[in-house]
Design a protein around this motif. Structure first.
Motif, short mmCIF file in Angstrom:
data_model
loop_
_atom_site.label_atom_id
_atom_site.label_comp_id
_atom_site.label_asym_id
_atom_site.label_seq_id
_atom_site.Cartn_x
_atom_site.Cartn_y
_atom_site.Cartn_z
N THR A 97 56.87 40.53 13.39
CA THR A 97 57.55 39.26 13.66
C THR A 97 58.74 39.13 12.72
O THR A 97 58.62 38.58 11.62
N PRO A 98 59.89 39.62 13.09
CA PRO A 98 61.03 39.61 12.18
C PRO A 98 61.68 38.24 12.04
O PRO A 98 61.63 37.41 12.95
N ARG A 99 62.29 38.03 10.89
CA ARG A 99 63.12 36.84 10.66
C ARG A 99 64.59 37.20 10.67
O ARG A 99 65.46 36.32 10.72
N GLY A 100 64.88 38.48 10.60
CA GLY A 100 66.26 38.96 10.64
C GLY A 100 66.36 40.20 11.50
O GLY A 100 65.44 41.03 11.52
N LEU A 101 67.47 40.31 12.22
CA LEU A 101 67.72 41.48 13.07
C LEU A 101 68.99 42.17 12.58
O LEU A 101 70.04 41.52 12.40
N ILE A 102 68.91 43.47 12.40
CA ILE A 102 70.05 44.27 11.95
C ILE A 102 70.38 45.27 13.05
O ILE A 102 69.51 46.05 13.46
N PHE A 103 71.60 45.23 13.52
CA PHE A 103 72.01 46.04 14.66
C PHE A 103 72.90 47.20 14.24
O PHE A 103 73.78 47.05 13.38
N ASP A 104 72.70 48.33 14.89
CA ASP A 104 73.70 49.38 14.94
C ASP A 104 74.79 48.92 15.91
O ASP A 104 74.61 47.95 16.65
N LYS A 105 75.92 49.61 15.93
CA LYS A 105 77.01 49.21 16.83
C LYS A 105 77.13 50.15 18.02
O LYS A 105 76.85 49.76 19.16
N ASP A 106 77.55 51.37 17.79
CA ASP A 106 77.85 52.29 18.90
C ASP A 106 76.57 52.82 19.53
O ASP A 106 75.71 53.37 18.84
N GLY A 107 76.44 52.63 20.82
CA GLY A 107 75.24 53.02 21.52
C GLY A 107 74.18 51.93 21.52
O GLY A 107 73.13 52.08 22.16
N THR A 108 74.46 50.83 20.82
CA THR A 108 73.51 49.73 20.72
C THR A 108 74.14 48.44 21.26
O THR A 108 73.75 47.94 22.30
N LEU A 109 75.17 47.94 20.59
CA LEU A 109 75.94 46.83 21.15
C LEU A 109 76.82 47.31 22.30
O LEU A 109 77.02 46.60 23.29
N PHE A 110 77.33 48.53 22.15
CA PHE A 110 78.27 49.07 23.14
C PHE A 110 77.73 50.39 23.69
O PHE A 110 77.19 51.21 22.95
N ASP A 111 77.87 50.55 25.00
CA ASP A 111 77.44 51.79 25.65
C ASP A 111 78.20 52.96 25.04
O ASP A 111 79.43 52.96 25.01
N PHE A 112 77.45 53.97 24.58
CA PHE A 112 78.09 55.02 23.79
C PHE A 112 79.07 55.85 24.61
O PHE A 112 80.24 55.99 24.26
N HIS A 113 78.60 56.42 25.70
CA HIS A 113 79.47 57.34 26.43
C HIS A 113 80.66 56.61 27.05
O HIS A 113 81.80 57.10 27.00
N ALA A 114 80.41 55.44 27.63
CA ALA A 114 81.49 54.70 28.28
C ALA A 114 82.57 54.31 27.28
O ALA A 114 83.76 54.24 27.63
N THR A 115 82.19 54.07 26.04
CA THR A 115 83.16 53.67 25.02
C THR A 115 83.85 54.86 24.38
O THR A 115 85.07 54.88 24.24
N TRP A 116 83.08 55.87 23.97
CA TRP A 116 83.63 56.90 23.10
C TRP A 116 83.99 58.20 23.79
O TRP A 116 84.59 59.08 23.17
N GLY A 117 83.67 58.32 25.09
CA GLY A 117 84.06 59.53 25.80
C GLY A 117 85.58 59.70 25.85
O GLY A 117 86.13 60.74 25.47
N GLY A 118 86.27 58.65 26.29
CA GLY A 118 87.72 58.70 26.36
C GLY A 118 88.36 58.78 24.99
O GLY A 118 89.38 59.46 24.80
#
Length: 235
Positions: free
Chosen positions: A2-23
């Motif tokens: 039961t977390p009280r804080g959430l820590i996010f990665d960015k690439d591949g987590t908030l943003f789709d990895f291949h769609a963002t970084w392929g180009g």
């Protein structure tokens, strides 16, 4: 769990990895090769990127590495190039890369904030491009802490960024969950003593993530249901 804080990665987590970084990867490789097709293929091979197919290998260096590590893989194919200058060019190009959200981000982070959760972001990208990407997505204000690999806390899979985030949020590591798409993220979570949550919007398949995660979700949008099941509801 039961977390009280959430820590996010960015690439591949908030943003789709291949769609963002392929180009982005193709553009970087072609720009640095400066018209030399053989050099472009050599750089692409070093980064684990197939120029012909426009796809990353599952173990591509780009997936979870820092800008410095990516530059170090490229430099043997760029004789006479300065490392710091190459990293600066990479960061400038990264800051302008159009990001493709994995899910609609603004309503998700409004929901998470309404549940009283502290939110942070840690990435192996550099901090300035990360902040630019959050700003462009309209969610920069959601995060009380943002760190990149150049922010002074190290880089994943070491736990330094995660522990710094927990301190900034005034939470014990065990009260935090790390959400990410790569083994670097999950290994960092384990090393920090945090809940490890995998998502499938990066390049790693479920079978690779599950042995190292407390749970694997299809994407960060599924966090709301996961939190509901733990009675972490809106205030």
């Amino acid at each position: 769990m039961t977390p009280r804080g959430l820590i996010f990665d960015k690439d591949g987590t908030l943003f789709d990895f291949h769609a963002t970084w392929g180009g982005w990867s193709r553009g970087l490789i072609e720009a640095e090769a400066d018209g030399d097709a053989m050099r472009a293929q050599a750089i692409a091979a070093a980064l684990g990127y197939d120029l012909d197919a426009g796809r990353f290998a599952a173990d591509s260096l780009v997936i979870a590495s820092t800008a410095g590590e990516i530059a170090d893989a490229m430099l043997p194919h760029l004789p006479g190039q300065d490392r710091a200058a190459l990293i600066a060019r990479m960061n400038a190009r990264a800051a302008e890369a159009p990001q493709v959200p994995a899910v609609p981000l603004a309503p998700l982070f409004a929901d998470l904030a309404a549940r009283g959760l502290a939110l942070g972001l840690v990435t192996n990208d550099s901090e300035a491009p990360a902040r630019a990407h959050l700003g462009e997505a309209g969610v920069a204000a959601a995060f009380g802490f943002v760190a990149g690999a150049d922010s002074g806390f190290g880089a994943k899979p070491a736990p330094g960024q995660l522990l710094a985030c927990a301190r900034a949020m005034r939470l014990a590591p065990g009260d935090c969950a790390m959400i990410g798409d790569s083994l670097h993220d999950l290994h960092a979570a384990r090393a920090a003593g945090m809940i490890a949550i995998g998502v499938l919007t990066g390049m790693a398949p479920r079978a690779a993530l599950e042995p190292h995660a407390d749970i694997v979700l299809p994407d960060i949008g599924a966090l709301s249901g996961w939190l509901d099941a733990r009675n972490i509801t809106k205030a």
